[in-house]
Write a protein that holds these residues in place. Structure first.
Motif, PDB file in Angstrom:
ATOM      1  N   GLY A 277       0.958  -1.069   0.009  1.00  0.00           N
ATOM      2  CA  GLY A 277      -0.063   0.026   0.115  1.00  0.00           C
ATOM      3  C   GLY A 277       1.068   1.270  -0.200  1.00  0.00           C
ATOM      4  O   GLY A 277       0.368   2.353  -0.693  1.00  0.00           O
ATOM      5  N   VAL A 278       1.922   1.228   0.797  1.00  0.00           N
ATOM      6  CA  VAL A 278       2.940   2.463   0.981  1.00  0.00           C
ATOM      7  C   VAL A 278       3.526   2.673  -0.543  1.00  0.00           C
ATOM      8  O   VAL A 278       3.476   3.662  -0.998  1.00  0.00           O
ATOM      9  N   MET A 279       3.837   1.493  -1.173  1.00  0.00           N
ATOM     10  CA  MET A 279       4.521   1.554  -2.205  1.00  0.00           C
ATOM     11  C   MET A 279       3.468   2.123  -3.482  1.00  0.00           C
ATOM     12  O   MET A 279       4.028   2.981  -4.518  1.00  0.00           O
ATOM     13  N   LEU A 280       2.514   1.706  -3.388  1.00  0.00           N
ATOM     14  CA  LEU A 280       1.477   2.170  -4.299  1.00  0.00           C
ATOM     15  C   LEU A 280       1.159   3.727  -4.190  1.00  0.00           C
ATOM     16  O   LEU A 280       0.980   4.668  -5.069  1.00  0.00           O
ATOM     17  N   VAL A 281       1.085   4.251  -2.870  1.00  0.00           N
ATOM     18  CA  VAL A 281       0.861   5.661  -2.747  1.00  0.00           C
ATOM     19  C   VAL A 281       2.152   6.286  -3.108  1.00  0.00           C
ATOM     20  O   VAL A 281       2.071   7.488  -3.688  1.00  0.00           O
ATOM     21  N   LEU A 282       3.247   5.898  -2.854  1.00  0.00           N
ATOM     22  CA  LEU A 282       4.423   6.752  -3.433  1.00  0.00           C
ATOM     23  C   LEU A 282       4.377   6.839  -4.827  1.00  0.00           C
ATOM     24  O   LEU A 282       4.664   7.962  -5.454  1.00  0.00           O
ATOM     25  N   LEU A 283       4.055   5.813  -5.671  1.00  0.00           N
ATOM     26  CA  LEU A 283       4.212   5.545  -6.970  1.00  0.00           C
ATOM     27  C   LEU A 283       3.056   6.771  -7.453  1.00  0.00           C
ATOM     28  O   LEU A 283       3.498   7.569  -8.487  1.00  0.00           O
ATOM     29  N   VAL A 284       1.872   6.482  -7.106  1.00  0.00           N
ATOM     30  CA  VAL A 284       0.744   7.469  -7.561  1.00  0.00           C
ATOM     31  C   VAL A 284       0.797   8.688  -7.180  1.00  0.00           C
ATOM     32  O   VAL A 284       0.822  10.029  -8.046  1.00  0.00           O
ATOM     33  N   LEU A 285       1.256   9.262  -5.839  1.00  0.00           N
ATOM     34  CA  LEU A 285       1.567  10.624  -5.512  1.00  0.00           C
ATOM     35  C   LEU A 285       2.598  11.206  -6.364  1.00  0.00           C
ATOM     36  O   LEU A 285       2.482  12.466  -6.679  1.00  0.00           O
ATOM     37  N   SER A 286       3.835  10.535  -6.466  1.00  0.00           N
ATOM     38  CA  SER A 286       4.936  11.019  -7.418  1.00  0.00           C
ATOM     39  C   SER A 286       4.428  11.419  -8.688  1.00  0.00           C
ATOM     40  O   SER A 286       4.985  12.603  -9.125  1.00  0.00           O
ATOM     41  N   VAL A 287       3.799  10.538  -9.462  1.00  0.00           N
ATOM     42  CA  VAL A 287       3.272  10.737 -10.699  1.00  0.00           C
ATOM     43  C   VAL A 287       2.256  11.962 -10.651  1.00  0.00           C
ATOM     44  O   VAL A 287       2.274  13.011 -11.566  1.00  0.00           O
ATOM     45  N   ASN A 288       1.401  11.952  -9.730  1.00  0.00           N
ATOM     46  CA  ASN A 288       0.362  13.028  -9.673  1.00  0.00           C
ATOM     47  C   ASN A 288       1.026  14.396  -9.490  1.00  0.00           C
ATOM     48  O   ASN A 288       0.591  15.458  -9.926  1.00  0.00           O
ATOM     49  N   LEU A 289       1.991  14.602  -8.626  1.00  0.00           N
ATOM     50  CA  LEU A 289       2.720  15.874  -8.105  1.00  0.00           C
ATOM     51  C   LEU A 289       3.624  16.232  -9.501  1.00  0.00           C
ATOM     52  O   LEU A 289       3.488  17.548  -9.755  1.00  0.00           O
ATOM     53  N   LEU A 290       4.082  15.255 -10.117  1.00  0.00           N
ATOM     54  CA  LEU A 290       4.582  15.792 -11.470  1.00  0.00           C
ATOM     55  C   LEU A 290       3.762  16.185 -12.379  1.00  0.00           C
ATOM     56  O   LEU A 290       3.989  17.159 -13.262  1.00  0.00           O
ATOM     57  N   GLY A 291       2.477  15.663 -12.520  1.00  0.00           N
ATOM     58  CA  GLY A 291       1.608  15.931 -13.388  1.00  0.00           C
ATOM     59  C   GLY A 291       0.886  17.406 -13.203  1.00  0.00           C
ATOM     60  O   GLY A 291       0.729  18.357 -14.025  1.00  0.00           O
ATOM     61  N   ASP A 292       0.890  17.826 -11.933  1.00  0.00           N
ATOM     62  CA  ASP A 292       0.368  19.118 -11.517  1.00  0.00           C
ATOM     63  C   ASP A 292       1.419  20.077 -11.676  1.00  0.00           C
ATOM     64  O   ASP A 292       1.137  20.966 -12.209  1.00  0.00           O
ATOM     65  N   TRP A 293       2.730  19.764 -11.488  1.00  0.00           N
ATOM     66  CA  TRP A 293       3.828  20.602 -11.893  1.00  0.00           C
ATOM     67  C   TRP A 293       3.781  21.005 -13.329  1.00  0.00           C
ATOM     68  O   TRP A 293       3.911  22.067 -13.765  1.00  0.00           O
ATOM     69  N   LEU A 294       3.746  19.896 -14.038  1.00  0.00           N
ATOM     70  CA  LEU A 294       3.760  19.928 -15.503  1.00  0.00           C
ATOM     71  C   LEU A 294       2.845  21.076 -16.160  1.00  0.00           C
ATOM     72  O   LEU A 294       2.974  21.820 -17.168  1.00  0.00           O
ATOM     73  N   ARG A 295       1.577  20.659 -15.467  1.00  0.00           N
ATOM     74  CA  ARG A 295       0.220  21.583 -16.071  1.00  0.00           C
ATOM     75  C   ARG A 295       0.558  23.039 -15.740  1.00  0.00           C
ATOM     76  O   ARG A 295       0.227  23.898 -16.575  1.00  0.00           O
TER      77      ARG A 295
END
Length: 303
Positions: A277-295
Motif C-alpha cells: 500500500g505504501v509503495m502504491l501511494v508513493l508511486l501514484v503521489l509522485s506521478v500526480n505531483l509531477l503532473g500538477d507541476w507540468l500542468r
C-alpha cells in the motif's frame, strides 16, 4: 549547444529546478522506476521462482522486528516469498500496465478528437455523444464491464493468457474520452489559424493538415493529461486486481499484493499489505505531483 543543454536553460527546466515538490517527486519516481525495471538485478530474490521459495520462511516479520532476519528486509508473505523483491516485481507490472493503457488510450482518443474537431458536423456529434455517454459512468465500472465480457467470451484455460491484454484494453477504453475532448477543443481553435488556411489554399490534403500541422500544436495539453492519467490507470489496475479480476496471481501487481495481504492484516502480519500500500501511494503521489507541476509549467497564463 546540445539538446540537453538547451532543455536545461529552458523555462520548463527553470520551473522544475525551483520547485522542491517537483524535484522530490522526480527523485522518488526515478528510484521507483530503477527498482521496478531493474528488478531482476536489484531484487535480492526472485519471488516467483518456486525453487528458491521456502515455506519454512513464511510470515517472517521485517528485519527490525524481533523475529526478523536480514535475508528478508521487509519480511515474507504466507508462501515464504521475499516481500521486498515482490514489491519491485509488482511495481514493474503495475507500471507496464499503466504505461501501455495510457499509450493506447492516448492514441485512440487523440485520433478521434482530431477527427471530431477538424471534421465537425455529424462526425463530431457522434464521437462526442459516445464520449459523453461513457463519461457518465465511472471508469472503474467501464473497465469491470469490459473485463467481465472478455472473461465470459474466452475459455477458462486462456484467461491467464489474455489477462494482460484485456486489462490494458479495458483501462484504455475507459480513459480515451478525456483525450478526445481535450484534442477536439484544441483542434477547433487550431483549424482556423492562418497556417491551416494557407495549407488548404495550396492544396494540402485534409489528413496531412490534421496529422502533420494541427497535431503537433495540440499535443501540449495531451502530455499533461497523460501524466495525470498514468496515476489513474495505476489506481484502476490496482483496484481491479484487488477485486480479483486483474492480473493473474502468478504475476501479481501491487493491487494483487494488497489483496493477498489484506487477509492477514488483522492477524498480526501487517507488513504483507502495508508495504504494498505504501509503495502504491508513493508511486501514484509522485506521478500526480509531477503532473500538477507540468500542468502549471506549460500554462502560459501562470508564467
Amino acid at each position: 549547444m546540445s539538446a540537453l543543454t538547451r532543455w536545461w536553460d529552458s523555462d520548463v527546466a527553470w520551473s522544475w529546478r525551483h520547485s522542491p515538490i517537483a524535484v522530490l517527486a522526480t527523485i522518488i519516481l526515478v528510484l521507483l522506476l530503477i527498482g521496478a525495471f531493474g528488478a531482476p538485478w536489484v531484487a535480492p530474490h526472485n519471488p516467483f521462482d518456486l525453487a528458491t521459495v521456502d515455506l519454512m520462511d513464511a510470515l517472517l516479520p521485517p528485519v527490525w522486528e524481533t523475529e526478523g532476519t536480514s535475508t528478508y528486509l521487509l519480511g515474507t508473505d504466507s508462501q515464504g516469498r521475499d516481500l521486498f523483491s515482490a514489491l519491485l516485481y509488482g511495481t514493474r507490472i503495475s507500471l507496464l500496465i499503466g504505461f501501455a493503457s495510457v499509450a493506447l488510450a492516448m492514441l485512440f482518443g487523440v485520433v478521434l478528437g482530431l477527427i471530431a474537431g477538424y471534421a465537425g458536423g455529424r462526425v463530431d456529434a457522434v464521437i462526442m455523444r459516445v464520449a459523453d455517454i461513457q463519461l457518465s459512468f465511472p471508469a472503474i465500472l467501464i473497465a469491470l464491464l469490459i473485463d467481465g465480457v472478455a472473461r465470459a467470451a474466452v475459455p477458462q484455460n486462456l484467461l491467464d493468457v489474455i489477462a494482460f491484454p484485456v486489462l490494458i484494453g479495458a483501462i484504455a477504453l475507459a480513459g480515451w474520452p478525456q483525450y478526445a475532448r481535450t484534442v477536439r477543443g484544441s483542434t477547433m481553435v487550431e483549424k482556423n489559424r492562418e497556417y491551416v488556411q494557407a495549407a488548404r489554399v495550396i492544396g494540402v490534403s485534409r489528413y496531412r493538415i490534421m496529422f502533420h500541422h494541427v497535431l503537433p500544436n495540440v499535443l501540449g495539453p495531451v502530455l499533461v493529461l497523460a501524466t495525470v492519467h498514468l496515476a489513474t490507470a495505476i489506481i484502476t489496475e490496482a483496484t481491479l486486481s484487488f477485486l480479483g479480476v486483474g492480473v493473474p496471481p502468478t504475476s501479481p501487481s501491487l493491487g494483487t499484493l494488497i489483496r493477498v495481504g489484506n487477509d492477514f492484516l488483522f492477524s498480526g502480519e501487517w507488513w504483507i499489505t502495508i508495504f504494498p500500500g505504501v509503495m502504491l501511494v508513493l508511486l501514484v503521489l509522485s506521478v500526480n505531483l509531477l503532473g500538477d507541476w507540468l500542468r502549471d509549467a506549460l500554462n502560459p497564463r501562470l508564467n
